[in-house]
Structures are given as C-alpha cells and as structure tokens.
Design a protein around this motif. Structure first.
Motif, short mmCIF file in Angstrom:
data_model
loop_
_atom_site.label_atom_id
_atom_site.label_comp_id
_atom_site.label_asym_id
_atom_site.label_seq_id
_atom_site.Cartn_x
_atom_site.Cartn_y
_atom_site.Cartn_z
N GLN A 83 0.95 -1.27 0.07
CA GLN A 83 0.02 -0.44 0.10
C GLN A 83 1.24 1.02 0.14
OE1 GLN A 83 -2.76 -1.04 3.49
NE2 GLN A 83 -4.16 -1.68 1.87
N PHE A 84 2.11 1.50 0.53
CA PHE A 84 2.78 2.48 1.00
C PHE A 84 3.58 2.45 -0.64
CE2 PHE A 84 6.51 4.28 2.12
CZ PHE A 84 5.89 5.43 3.47
N LEU A 85 4.34 1.68 -1.13
CA LEU A 85 4.46 1.47 -2.32
C LEU A 85 3.42 2.54 -4.00
CD1 LEU A 85 6.44 -1.32 -3.32
CD2 LEU A 85 6.83 0.82 -3.32
N VAL A 86 2.27 2.02 -3.52
CA VAL A 86 0.87 1.99 -4.43
C VAL A 86 0.93 3.48 -4.72
CG1 VAL A 86 -1.51 1.78 -4.14
CG2 VAL A 86 0.07 0.01 -4.45
N THR A 87 0.94 4.15 -2.64
CA THR A 87 0.67 5.58 -2.23
C THR A 87 2.51 6.64 -2.98
OG1 THR A 87 -0.57 4.55 -0.46
CG2 THR A 87 0.16 7.13 -0.55
N GLU A 102 10.97 17.30 -9.55
CA GLU A 102 8.95 17.37 -9.22
C GLU A 102 8.67 16.28 -8.30
OE1 GLU A 102 6.30 18.69 -7.65
OE2 GLU A 102 7.82 19.58 -8.16
N ARG A 103 9.13 15.26 -10.11
CA ARG A 103 9.24 13.74 -9.65
C ARG A 103 9.32 12.95 -8.60
NH1 ARG A 103 6.12 10.78 -13.63
NH2 ARG A 103 7.00 8.80 -13.01
N LEU A 104 10.84 13.61 -8.12
CA LEU A 104 11.46 13.00 -6.62
C LEU A 104 11.30 13.50 -5.80
CD1 LEU A 104 14.11 11.06 -5.93
CD2 LEU A 104 15.06 13.27 -6.60
N ARG A 105 11.36 15.22 -5.65
CA ARG A 105 10.25 15.75 -4.91
C ARG A 105 9.22 15.60 -4.77
NH1 ARG A 105 11.44 21.07 -4.05
NH2 ARG A 105 11.80 21.27 -6.34
N VAL A 106 8.13 15.15 -4.54
CA VAL A 106 6.84 14.39 -4.37
C VAL A 106 7.34 13.71 -3.77
CG1 VAL A 106 4.45 13.35 -5.62
CG2 VAL A 106 5.44 15.56 -6.12
N TRP A 107 7.79 12.60 -4.44
CA TRP A 107 8.13 10.76 -3.37
C TRP A 107 8.92 11.12 -2.40
CZ3 TRP A 107 12.00 8.14 -1.48
CH2 TRP A 107 12.28 6.94 -0.91
N ILE A 108 9.93 11.90 -2.30
CA ILE A 108 9.84 12.33 -0.59
C ILE A 108 9.08 12.56 -0.66
CG2 ILE A 108 11.55 13.77 0.23
CD1 ILE A 108 13.69 13.50 -1.70
N TYR A 109 8.31 13.73 -0.66
CA TYR A 109 7.47 14.21 0.37
C TYR A 109 6.06 13.79 0.95
CZ TYR A 109 3.42 17.24 1.40
OH TYR A 109 2.63 18.39 2.26
N THR A 110 5.70 12.69 -0.18
CA THR A 110 5.10 11.76 -0.56
C THR A 110 5.90 10.66 1.10
OG1 THR A 110 4.20 11.88 -2.66
CG2 THR A 110 3.24 10.50 -1.01
N ASN A 111 6.58 10.53 0.39
CA ASN A 111 6.88 9.40 1.75
C ASN A 111 7.40 9.70 3.33
OD1 ASN A 111 8.61 6.96 3.19
ND2 ASN A 111 10.06 6.87 1.26
N SER A 191 3.48 19.36 6.56
CA SER A 191 4.01 19.65 4.89
C SER A 191 5.37 20.76 4.76
CB SER A 191 2.84 20.54 4.15
OG SER A 191 2.29 21.87 5.41
N VAL A 192 5.74 21.71 5.25
CA VAL A 192 6.77 22.46 5.46
C VAL A 192 8.14 21.85 5.62
CG1 VAL A 192 7.99 24.65 6.46
CG2 VAL A 192 5.71 24.24 6.41
N PHE A 193 7.99 21.06 6.43
CA PHE A 193 9.08 19.81 7.08
C PHE A 193 9.36 19.08 6.17
CE2 PHE A 193 11.00 16.26 8.36
CZ PHE A 193 12.26 16.46 9.81
N ALA A 194 8.50 18.65 5.22
CA ALA A 194 8.76 17.37 4.62
C ALA A 194 9.35 18.03 3.10
CB ALA A 194 7.48 16.98 3.79
#
Length: 210
Positions: A83-87, A102-111, A191-194
C-alpha cells in the motif's frame, strides 16, 4: 373431451446470491480486523479469538489463511509495504512525465507524509526489523522505486550522480530518520518540514553542467 391446459406462468429464475464472500474480501476483512485490534490493544494483548470475533468469521477461517498470529503479522507487513508503494507511485505518476525534479520531490514529500500518518501500523508490523537487517525485502522494494526515479532523471540528463544507488540509500535513510524526528516531536502538520527535507535531498544530486 379435450382438457385445456391451465395457464401456468413460467417460473422465473432468481439470481443466486453467493452464500460466502470472495476469498480476497474475507482475507482483507480478517487482516483489517487484526490491524484494528493490534492498534487498539497491542499484538500481545490480542488473541486469535479476538480477531475472528471482530471479523465475524469462524476460527477455522483464520487457520485457512494463517498458521499463527505471527504469520498474519508478516502478511500485514507485506500489505503495508504494498500500500505504501502504491501511494508513492500514484503521487509520482500525477507529475509530468519528464519533470524528474518534481517527481523526486513528490516521492520524498509523499514518503514523509504517508509514514507520519501510518507510523503506528509501521511500528507494529516491523517490530522485528532493524536498521542493520540486510535482507529486508520491503526496504529494498522502496529503494528500488526511488533508484528508478534517480536513474531515469540521470538518463534524461537532469543530474549526474556518481552512484545513484548510494544517493538513493542516503535519501531513504535521511527521509526515514527525519520522519522519526517529527513523529517524536508530535508535529501535527508536516507539510513545511516535508518540503524542506525534499529540497535538502535534491541537493545531493549533482546537476548536469550546461
């Protein structure tokens, strides 16, 4: 004398309703019941009888899928990672195909965001995992996903790391450790921290000189 047949209406067939739920639905409900109980009263404080009662299934149903509570716990760990990987993948796929930053930034933020929301389940299913566990397949699956993003950005000429796997390991470890810190601090809005962590991680990648 001719006997006229009675006007008998043909019997209408009614669609047979399934008596039992599909196996995958029953299994998911069983695991969901266990997860709920583990979170509320702990793994040790939860019995198999508790789980089947909460899921409203027979005890034999539990043993049809699992030999023990520990085996179920391992299955919950696999489900958590899936489920984590799918998210993560869904968040990355929502970005432009060629925007690797942006894809890497979003991956880190979402993680960070996902881990912060689900850490209690994480801590239950990974209670026996340690940072030195070299055979941690769940960790490797997430690392592979991250490494692929870095490799694709490298192939597109966005950055030029000396070793993408090393960078992935540093980002993975940094993100995990940073999230543990905000969990300990009970930070309600991460959110800011991420975003700051994502920006710091991106600096690990050497941009291609123009």
């Amino acid at each position: 004398m001719t006997v006229k047949p009675r006007n008998v209406k043909p019997a209408t067939k009614t669609a047979a309703r399934p008596r039992t739920k599909p196996a995958e639905v029953r299994l998911d409900e069983l695991m969901g019941a266990a997860e709920t109980l583990f979170l509320s009263q702990g793994v040790e404080g939860t019995t198999i009888n508790d789980i089947v009662a909460h899921a409203q299934v027979a005890k034999g149903t539990f043993y049809h899928y699992f030999a023990s509570k520990n085996e179920m716990l391992e299955a919950l760990g696999r489900r958590y990672t899936e489920q984590f990987l799918v998210t993560l993948q869904e968040a990355v796929d929502a970005c432009a195909n060629n925007d690797w930053v942006e894809r890497l930034r979003v991956w880190i933020y979402t993680n960070i965001e996902t881990y912060a929301k689900t850490y209690r389940v994480h801590d239950i299913v990974y209670t026996n995992h340690h940072h030195h566990d070299r055979s941690n397949q769940d960790k490797n699956a997430i690392l592979d996903q991250l490494t692929e993003i870095i490799d694709q950005g490298t192939a597109a000429g966005v950055w030029a790391p000396d070793d993408s796997r090393v960078v992935a390991l540093l980002i993975y470890s940094g993100v995990h450790g940073a999230t543990d810190d905000i969990i300990a601090a009970d930070l309600q809005d991460c959110s800011v921290f991420a975003r700051n962590v994502a920006q710091a991680c991106l600096r690990m990648l050497s941009p291609v000189a123009n």
